[in-house]
Design an enzyme around this catalytic site. Structure first.
Site, mmCIF file in Angstrom:
data_model
loop_
_atom_site.group_PDB
_atom_site.id
_atom_site.type_symbol
_atom_site.label_atom_id
_atom_site.label_comp_id
_atom_site.label_asym_id
_atom_site.label_seq_id
_atom_site.Cartn_x
_atom_site.Cartn_y
_atom_site.Cartn_z
ATOM 1 N N GLY A 1 1.054 -1.291 -0.102
ATOM 2 C CA GLY A 1 0.052 0.169 0.086
ATOM 3 C C GLY A 1 0.696 1.278 -0.033
ATOM 4 C CB VAL A 2 4.510 1.768 -0.163
ATOM 5 C CG1 VAL A 2 5.102 1.486 -1.454
ATOM 6 C CG2 VAL A 2 5.567 3.230 0.256
ATOM 7 N N GLY A 3 2.258 2.592 -2.599
ATOM 8 C CA GLY A 3 2.164 3.577 -3.900
ATOM 9 C C GLY A 3 2.733 2.887 -5.140
ATOM 10 C CB THR B 1 -0.359 -0.252 -8.202
ATOM 11 O OG1 THR B 1 0.006 -1.305 -7.574
ATOM 12 C CG2 THR B 1 -1.030 -0.584 -9.337
ATOM 13 C CE LYS C 1 1.456 -7.296 -7.879
ATOM 14 N NZ LYS C 1 1.372 -6.230 -7.128
ATOM 15 C CD GLU D 1 2.734 -2.917 -8.708
ATOM 16 O OE1 GLU D 1 2.445 -2.686 -7.416
ATOM 17 O OE2 GLU D 1 2.193 -2.707 -9.808
#
Length: 207
Positions: A13-15, A17, A33, A99
């Site tokens: 959830g850090v950014g 994507t 991915k 990613e």
């Protein structure tokens, strides 16, 4: 540019994507991915497509797993055995943005971490980090794990409100280039995102 850039992060959830989508569009790259865990919202491939990466440049995942958790456990719950040979970045015409999942030390299997894959691949890595409280510790630990494996690190891309001291400290102590910072966006729309990326990063740093 014709190479591959790997995007990892300090946490879930850090950014990653959102940053990956912006980077892929800026480079005119394809996006991949390797393992998607959690399919309720269509996964990260659907998210980057919604953020402007053309659908024909979003490559299919090697594994799509139902449970939103670490790939090693999601695979076990799905009754799937992950073959790391299938996780080699595909050869694509032009640049490719890959990613990872969660942070660099997330397990892919019971024996292999994402950082181990990065070491095998040998492609340059961008680490995405928050600017909030706790980011120095998380960022330096992640960079230390990458450096220990001699993974080539392009630098750190920050996400969030400006925090000059934390950003400078991480770059200095972590021995990594400070690539820029993607600010908080009031509206996460493709045009807004790509304009913010252009304003806060130099595309030459990724080539």
């Amino acid at each position: 540019m014709t190479g591959t850039v790997v995007v990892t992060g300090t946490d879930t959830g850090v950014g990653k994507t959102v940053f990956s989508a912006a980077l892929a569009v800026a480079l005119g790259a394809r996006y991949w991915k390797p393992v998607q865990s959690g399919l309720e919202d269509g996964g990260d491939a659907a998210a980057v497509a919604a953020l402007g990466v053309p659908a024909d440049r979003v490559l299919p995942e090697a594994y799509r797993l139902a449970t939103p958790c670490s790939p090693h456990r999601a695979a076990e719950l799905d009754g799937v055995e992950i073959d790391v040979k299938r996780l080699t970045p595909p050869v694509a015409p032009g640049p490719l943005v890959v990613e990872g999942a969660g942070g660099a030390l997330v397990p892919v299997t019971r024996r292999i971490l994402y950082a181990d894959l990065f070491e095998r691949w040998g492609h340059p890595v961008v680490m995405v980090a928050r600017t909030e409280l706790g980011t120095i510790n998380h960022s330096l630990l992640t960079l230390e794990a990458l450096h220990a494996r001699r993974v080539p690190v392009l630098g750190v891309a920050f996400v969030g409100d400006p925090n000059e001291d934390s950003e400078a400290t991480i770059a200095a102590l972590g021995g990594a280039k400070r690539l820029g910072r993607l600010p908080r966006l009031g509206r996460l729309a493709p045009k807004v995102l790509h304009a913010a990326f252009a304003d806060h990063f130099r595309i030459g740093d990724f080539r």
